[in-house]
Design a protein around this motif. Structure first.
Motif, mmCIF file in Angstrom:
data_model
loop_
_atom_site.group_PDB
_atom_site.id
_atom_site.type_symbol
_atom_site.label_atom_id
_atom_site.label_comp_id
_atom_site.label_asym_id
_atom_site.label_seq_id
_atom_site.Cartn_x
_atom_site.Cartn_y
_atom_site.Cartn_z
ATOM 1 N N SER A 185 0.838 -1.213 0.000
ATOM 2 C CA SER A 185 0.000 0.000 0.000
ATOM 3 C C SER A 185 0.869 1.258 0.000
ATOM 4 N N TYR A 186 0.322 2.324 -0.544
ATOM 5 C CA TYR A 186 1.008 3.615 -0.510
ATOM 6 C C TYR A 186 1.284 4.045 0.928
ATOM 7 N N LYS A 187 0.470 3.513 1.862
ATOM 8 C CA LYS A 187 0.655 3.884 3.267
ATOM 9 C C LYS A 187 1.983 3.382 3.817
ATOM 10 N N GLN A 188 2.543 2.370 3.146
ATOM 11 C CA GLN A 188 3.810 1.805 3.645
ATOM 12 C C GLN A 188 5.032 2.478 3.013
ATOM 13 N N LEU A 189 4.763 3.394 2.097
ATOM 14 C CA LEU A 189 5.869 4.054 1.404
ATOM 15 C C LEU A 189 6.075 5.466 1.954
ATOM 16 N N PRO A 190 7.284 6.009 1.886
ATOM 17 C CA PRO A 190 8.486 5.328 1.410
ATOM 18 C C PRO A 190 9.002 4.322 2.431
ATOM 19 N N SER A 191 9.850 3.454 1.952
ATOM 20 C CA SER A 191 10.436 2.456 2.827
ATOM 21 C C SER A 191 11.851 2.170 2.357
ATOM 22 N N MET A 192 12.728 1.911 3.308
ATOM 23 C CA MET A 192 14.104 1.592 2.918
ATOM 24 C C MET A 192 14.589 0.352 3.649
ATOM 25 N N LEU A 193 15.131 -0.564 2.857
ATOM 26 C CA LEU A 193 15.670 -1.803 3.403
ATOM 27 C C LEU A 193 17.156 -1.842 3.090
ATOM 28 N N TYR A 194 17.933 -2.340 4.042
ATOM 29 C CA TYR A 194 19.370 -2.461 3.761
ATOM 30 C C TYR A 194 19.916 -3.710 4.395
ATOM 31 N N GLN A 195 21.093 -4.082 3.937
ATOM 32 C CA GLN A 195 21.797 -5.209 4.537
ATOM 33 C C GLN A 195 23.290 -4.940 4.450
ATOM 34 N N ILE A 196 24.017 -5.645 5.302
ATOM 35 C CA ILE A 196 25.475 -5.610 5.237
ATOM 36 C C ILE A 196 25.884 -7.048 5.033
ATOM 37 N N GLN A 197 26.381 -7.343 3.838
ATOM 38 C CA GLN A 197 26.435 -8.749 3.477
ATOM 39 C C GLN A 197 27.447 -8.976 2.372
ATOM 40 N N THR A 198 27.757 -10.231 2.139
ATOM 41 C CA THR A 198 28.772 -10.610 1.167
ATOM 42 C C THR A 198 28.256 -10.482 -0.259
ATOM 43 N N LYS A 199 29.089 -9.906 -1.097
ATOM 44 C CA LYS A 199 28.788 -9.867 -2.528
ATOM 45 C C LYS A 199 29.897 -10.639 -3.232
ATOM 46 N N TYR A 200 29.552 -11.244 -4.351
ATOM 47 C CA TYR A 200 30.574 -11.902 -5.141
ATOM 48 C C TYR A 200 30.514 -11.388 -6.571
ATOM 49 N N ARG A 201 31.639 -10.942 -7.075
ATOM 50 C CA ARG A 201 31.747 -10.545 -8.483
ATOM 51 C C ARG A 201 32.991 -11.177 -9.055
ATOM 52 N N ASP A 202 32.824 -11.896 -10.118
ATOM 53 C CA ASP A 202 33.954 -12.621 -10.688
ATOM 54 C C ASP A 202 34.799 -11.653 -11.517
ATOM 55 N N GLU A 203 35.458 -10.763 -10.831
ATOM 56 C CA GLU A 203 36.235 -9.707 -11.471
ATOM 57 C C GLU A 203 37.292 -10.266 -12.404
ATOM 58 N N ALA A 204 37.418 -9.619 -13.550
ATOM 59 C CA ALA A 204 38.452 -10.024 -14.491
ATOM 60 C C ALA A 204 39.835 -9.760 -13.903
ATOM 61 N N ARG A 205 39.931 -8.682 -13.161
ATOM 62 C CA ARG A 205 41.250 -8.344 -12.651
ATOM 63 C C ARG A 205 41.177 -7.724 -11.270
ATOM 64 N N PRO A 206 41.220 -8.553 -10.234
ATOM 65 C CA PRO A 206 41.322 -8.014 -8.888
ATOM 66 C C PRO A 206 42.657 -7.286 -8.757
ATOM 67 N N ARG A 207 42.697 -6.239 -7.933
ATOM 68 C CA ARG A 207 43.968 -5.542 -7.803
ATOM 69 C C ARG A 207 44.090 -4.777 -6.482
ATOM 70 N N ALA A 208 45.334 -4.482 -6.151
ATOM 71 C CA ALA A 208 45.661 -3.583 -5.037
ATOM 72 C C ALA A 208 45.027 -4.007 -3.713
ATOM 73 N N GLY A 209 45.173 -5.268 -3.373
ATOM 74 C CA GLY A 209 44.680 -5.719 -2.075
ATOM 75 C C GLY A 209 43.171 -5.638 -2.003
ATOM 76 N N LEU A 210 42.664 -4.869 -1.051
ATOM 77 C CA LEU A 210 41.215 -4.803 -0.863
ATOM 78 C C LEU A 210 40.543 -3.779 -1.769
ATOM 79 N N ILE A 211 41.300 -3.083 -2.590
ATOM 80 C CA ILE A 211 40.691 -2.048 -3.428
ATOM 81 C C ILE A 211 39.736 -2.672 -4.444
ATOM 82 N N ARG A 212 40.166 -3.730 -5.062
ATOM 83 C CA ARG A 212 39.310 -4.410 -6.041
ATOM 84 C C ARG A 212 39.396 -5.906 -5.811
ATOM 85 N N VAL A 213 38.319 -6.473 -5.307
ATOM 86 C CA VAL A 213 38.322 -7.882 -4.940
ATOM 87 C C VAL A 213 37.136 -8.596 -5.581
#
Length: 584
Positions: free
Chosen positions: A124-152
């Motif tokens: 319902s419009y009564k429930q908006l706006p709403s914001m959801l968040y998480q702090i969680q692991t992401k995985y991206r199969d990067e072509a070129r990780p670099r510089a330690g934690l800068i690009r992983v």
RNA sequence: CGGGGCGUAGCGCAGUCUGGUUAGCGCGAGUGGUUUGGGACCACUAGGUCGGGGGUUCGAAUCCCUCCGCCCCGACCA
């Protein structure tokens, strides 16, 4: 915590692989360890810091009415098929099958997953706006990780998603999030973090900002006017270039033997490259030619070009393709080209300049005094749009001042997504008028590990990181020298215990190492406050005190006044990271 | 994916070109001792599939083939 028990070796020498300050110190200080390319284990020190960063993220997300949730890392492909991204995203998305042969993936971002939550929980419009968040692991199969934690490849991200009933509501909320982000990066101790206009790329949506921690090792180039009024990623930055506006002279063919490059032509004709026009040929994914014209001194910005022609993949065309279009490589121009048959993109630097040197579409010949409005046939079929790469020193589009180039690490980004995901995925709500409408979305990301690395890039000396108090792994580093002497051991133990009792997060070097050894370790651990107890100081009932960034300077304080003193120091250092005075 | 570099003990390296006994050195680790205010010293000790596999050879860290991994530059990148 007793240093003798802390897991994570400090190293005297960094692995050869490590080249940037953050990478070197994260390894040398025992904060992280490499598992495989772009995959790191956070050791206790690193985890302590990221936990503090995560806590700040929680506080600030909660402050803008966010609600923390947790979605799975592993997601079914069918969910991503709904948004169309399963087919669209390349090999950066790690796909696999489960035991039943069902297509699965590792989440690289969670728009689809959160939309699934929103469309069932928010009705319902009564429930908006709403914001959801998480702090969680992401995985991206990067072509070129670099510089330690800068690009992983695998990393912890705070990803937040907002849902609105109107564009206006989204825009207002987006502003709040922008402010929250300014507060966050101030609180975690970044000294210079700019929000800049960005290319929203495959994420889609109209407006987006990137938050850039300024650092030489950054992967992104930012152009900023000296007064800060304009700043943009190189991918979208524009400049207010001046174009020659002389009276058109007649076309005139000249012999230019072997002059295939702009440099050759300009030198041969004794003109500046800015008096010439460069023809650049690309091909799209269907191997169709794209003919691009830009003033000779400028470079094509491929990100702008891709966007202009709505083509995600472009590459340089080969000579065969160029010849097939009726042009001569090295001597190509718009002259005699049928713009109805070939896709032509012209930069304003060409369409608005007068009397340029162009190729004659004839081996070893160029044409003087090309004027687009007069000489380009089929102009109405030609796309005229800015595709130039901005150069340092080019005039700012707002102020005309010379633009500065800065390098930045993208530590966060915010997007106005609109209905890019909600429309195809039927993420609808019932409005006041009883009609079902797609929600308007925004999304907001911050990379936790990258933020930690960015802090080191901005806050370190030759000996190690200088952690801001707000995210330091410990608040105080207590070192006992000559601790094999029972009275020193006793005094240190007592002081350590009283620090803990006062709620102060203390690291206690109880190893009895030599001073230099202990100090070097302390520098690598980078705790902002340091206390040193030794027979010398004890004889005067004193303790040596120094801040991490004082270099070799230190002062003596009375042993019985240590607690209130340290508490006050902590307060003062925390105040440096207070978000009250936004800078970005 | 293209270009370049590298892979020998936990870390840093030598040895490889020119094949030849038990593969060395520094740091780090353990034990004992001497030391103790900016990475101390002595003695002893432990620690190696020389990235993997195959080949050549009487003999391979070293030569050949192949695969893998890591780093840098570029491309790509919500």
């Amino acid at each position: 915590m007793k240093l003798s028990q802390l897991v994570g070796q400090r190293l005297k020498e960094a692995p050869r692989d490590a080249q940037t300050a953050s990478h070197i110190f994260l390894i040398r200080g025992g904060y992280v360890r490499l598992v495989s390319a772009g995959l790191y284990t956070l050791l206790p020190l690193g985890r302590r810091i990221t936990r503090k960063i995560e806590q700040i993220l929680r506080e600030e997300m909660d402050r803008v009415d966010g609600q923390e949730i947790r979605m799975p890392v592993v997601l079914p492909a069918e969910l991503w098929e709904e948004s169309g991204r399963y087919a669209k995203v390349g090999s950066e998305l790690l796909r696999f099958k489960d035991r039943n042969g069902k297509d699965m993936l590792l989440g690289m971002t969670h728009e689809e997953a959160v939309v699934q939550v929103a469309r069932t929980e928010l009705v319902s419009y009564k429930q908006l706006p709403s914001m959801l968040y998480q702090i969680q692991t992401k995985y991206r199969d990067e072509a070129r990780p670099r510089a330690g934690l800068i690009r992983v490849r695998e990393f912890t991200m705070k990803d937040a998603y907002s849902f609105h009933g109107s564009q206006d509501c989204l825009e207002k909320y987006y502003e709040r999030c922008h402010e929250a982000y300014v507060r966050i990066f101030k609180r975690i101790g970044l000294k210079q973090c700019l929000s800049i206009l960005s290319d929203s790329g495959m994420m889609g949506g109209a407006v987006s900002h990137e938050f850039m921690a300024i650092a030489d090792c950054g992967e992104d180039t930012i152009f900023a006017s000296p007064d800060g009024s304009y700043r943009a990623n190189r991918e979208v930055a524009v400049a207010k270039l001046a174009f020659a506006k002389d009276a058109p002279l007649p076309l005139n063919k000249v012999h230019t033997p072997g002059c295939k490059t702009i440099a050759d032509v300009a030198a041969f004709l004794k003109l500046s490259p800015a008096q010439t026009c460069k023809a650049v040929f690309y091909k799209d994914q269907d191997n169709k030619l794209v003919f691009v014209c830009i003033r000779g001194d400028l470079e094509v910005n491929e990100a702008k070009l891709r966007k202009a022609i709505q083509c995600p993949e472009i590459d340089f065309a080969n000579d065969e393709l160029i010849r097939a279009a009726g042009t001569v490589p090295g001597f190509a121009s718009l002259l005699g080209i049928d713009a109805k048959k070939i896709r032509v993109v012209v930069d304003p630097s060409v369409s608005e300049s007068s009397n340029l040197v162009v190729g004659a579409n004839e081996e070893d010949h160029h044409m003087l005094n090309f004027n687009f409005a007069r000489d380009a046939a089929g102009r109405e079929h030609i796309m005229i749009t800015d595709i130039a790469t901005v150069r340092e020193g080019d005039p700012c589009p707002l102020t005309g001042q010379p633009l500065q180039a800065l390098k930045g690490i993208e530590v966060g980004n915010i997007f106005q997504l609109g209905t890019k995901y909600s429309a195809p995925m039927a993420c609808n709500y019932l409005d006041q008028d009883g009609k079902s409408k797609p929600m308007i979305m925004g999304c907001y990301g911050i990379g936790v590990g990258r933020a930690m690395a960015a802090v080191i890039e901005q806050c370190h000396d030759d000996y190690g990181p200088v952690w801001p108090m707000a995210i330091a792994p410990f608040q105080v580093h207590l070192i006992g020298l000559n601790i094999n002497q029972p009275e020193v051991r006793q005094a240190c133990d007592n002081l350590y215990q009283s620090l803990l009792d006062a709620g102060i997060d203390a690291l206690y070097d109880d190893r009895g190492e030599k001073a230099g050894f202990a100090f070097a370790d302390a520098d690598l651990i980078g705790v902002p406050l340091r206390l040193v107890v030794s027979p010398k100081t004890l004889a005067q009932s004193q303790v040596e005190f120094k801040q991490r960034n004082w270099g070799k300077r230190s002062e003596l304080i009375a042993l019985d006044g240590v607690l209130p003193f340290v508490q006050q120091q902590i307060q003062e250092l925390m105040a440096l990271c207070r978000p009250d005075t936004p800078t970005a």
